[in-house]
Write an enzyme that holds these catalytic residues in place. Sequence first.
Site, PDB file in Angstrom:
ATOM      1  N   CYS A 153       0.826  -1.210   0.000  1.00  0.00           N
ATOM      2  CA  CYS A 153       0.000   0.000   0.000  1.00  0.00           C
ATOM      3  C   CYS A 153       0.861   1.262   0.000  1.00  0.00           C
ATOM      4  CB  CYS A 153      -0.925   0.000   1.206  1.00  0.00           C
ATOM      5  SG  CYS A 153      -1.958   1.471   1.264  1.00  0.00           S
ATOM      6  N   CYS A 163      -0.642   4.162   2.009  1.00  0.00           N
ATOM      7  CA  CYS A 163      -0.481   4.105   3.463  1.00  0.00           C
ATOM      8  C   CYS A 163       0.976   4.354   3.865  1.00  0.00           C
ATOM      9  CB  CYS A 163      -0.856   2.733   4.014  1.00  0.00           C
ATOM     10  SG  CYS A 163      -2.214   1.928   3.208  1.00  0.00           S
ATOM     11  N   ASP A 164       1.906   3.740   3.163  1.00  0.00           N
ATOM     12  CA  ASP A 164       3.290   3.690   3.647  1.00  0.00           C
ATOM     13  C   ASP A 164       4.253   4.623   2.911  1.00  0.00           C
ATOM     14  OD1 ASP A 164       2.431   1.769   5.419  1.00  0.00           O
ATOM     15  OD2 ASP A 164       2.820   0.125   4.032  1.00  0.00           O
TER      16      ASP A 164
END
Length: 300
Positions: free
Chosen positions: A131, A134-135
């Site tokens: 992701c 997200c990261d």
Amino acid sequence: MEEYNTVIIGAGPAGLSAAIYASRAGRKTLLLDKATPGGQIYLSSMVENYPGVKSTSGQELIKTMVAQAESFGTEVKPFSEVIESDLKQKQVKTKDSQYHAENIIIATGNRWRKLGVPGEDDLVGRGVSYCATCDGPFFKGKNVAVVGGGDSAVEETLHLTNFAEKVTLIHRRDELRAEKYMQEKAFENERIEFLWNSEVQSINGESGVESLSLKNNKTGEESRLPVAGVFIYIGMLPNTELFRDQLETDERGYIKTTEKMETALSGVFAAGDARHSPVKQITTATADGTIAAIVSSGGH
Ligand code: NAP
């Protein structure tokens, strides 16, 4: 046993569209999701191909869809994973409840495929990610790699250039599968490098990702690429394990349906990425959900 007209499993774009149509048609509708609503698209940083919305994030799009479904009366239950189902009886069970409905719509989507190389499982959350949304921000100013050659790999590579110093896209062939428009954007971006005909042999590091061991599948040459993170985008697997022995699926486990989204069992429908279909987009998922809801509500 709680009674509904329609129980929808999976609150991604397919399930949410089905919920909007079913509840708007006056059906008592329950929408179950194993986590928060959204499915795969929730993690997408940039959505530019959903008509009527020029550019948005997956999260924003989903938030609006949930509000829309709830405004028509859909009961949305997050963190309610279906752990058992008897589709013939139109019954499903979560940890806390049991439900019976006239119709069940399966919209459980799919999930990221893993590379299956040494280091991948050990370093998840410590440099191995599925992701970028997200990261990505954790890799400001660092070098990272993306594995894959489809739309997801290229889209997320582009997104990662907002944070990383350099993004190396590693693909097993010498040609990308992604949409031409996105390919061109990537080729023009100076922060992106391409490694063709290359396969990841292992992901190396102690407390976090430090490097990737690579092999060129044309020349056999082996090399090491120092990176602080690797984002894996090599396709999807359907979330249909719970239903495969009750419904007809293709060889990969995607549920077979008619053009009306009917499965082999009467009153049970499938929609979106969990369904056997040639194209998997938000637009096709919402279309599937629409058809499933209208047909199951007796509209056609
Ligand atoms: P995909 O289209 O199936 O692409 C998977 C990529 O990973 C391919 O390039 C494939 O290589 C590679 N691959 C597969 N197994 C591998 C392995 N074991 N090792 C190394 N590489 C491997 O998957 P996706 O990009 O996630 O897209 C899924 C669907 O969602 C597609 O229909 C796509 O169009 C859609 N999507 C659309 C958008 C958009 O329109 N904005 C964004 C994201 C996704 P080969 O090319 O050699 O097979």
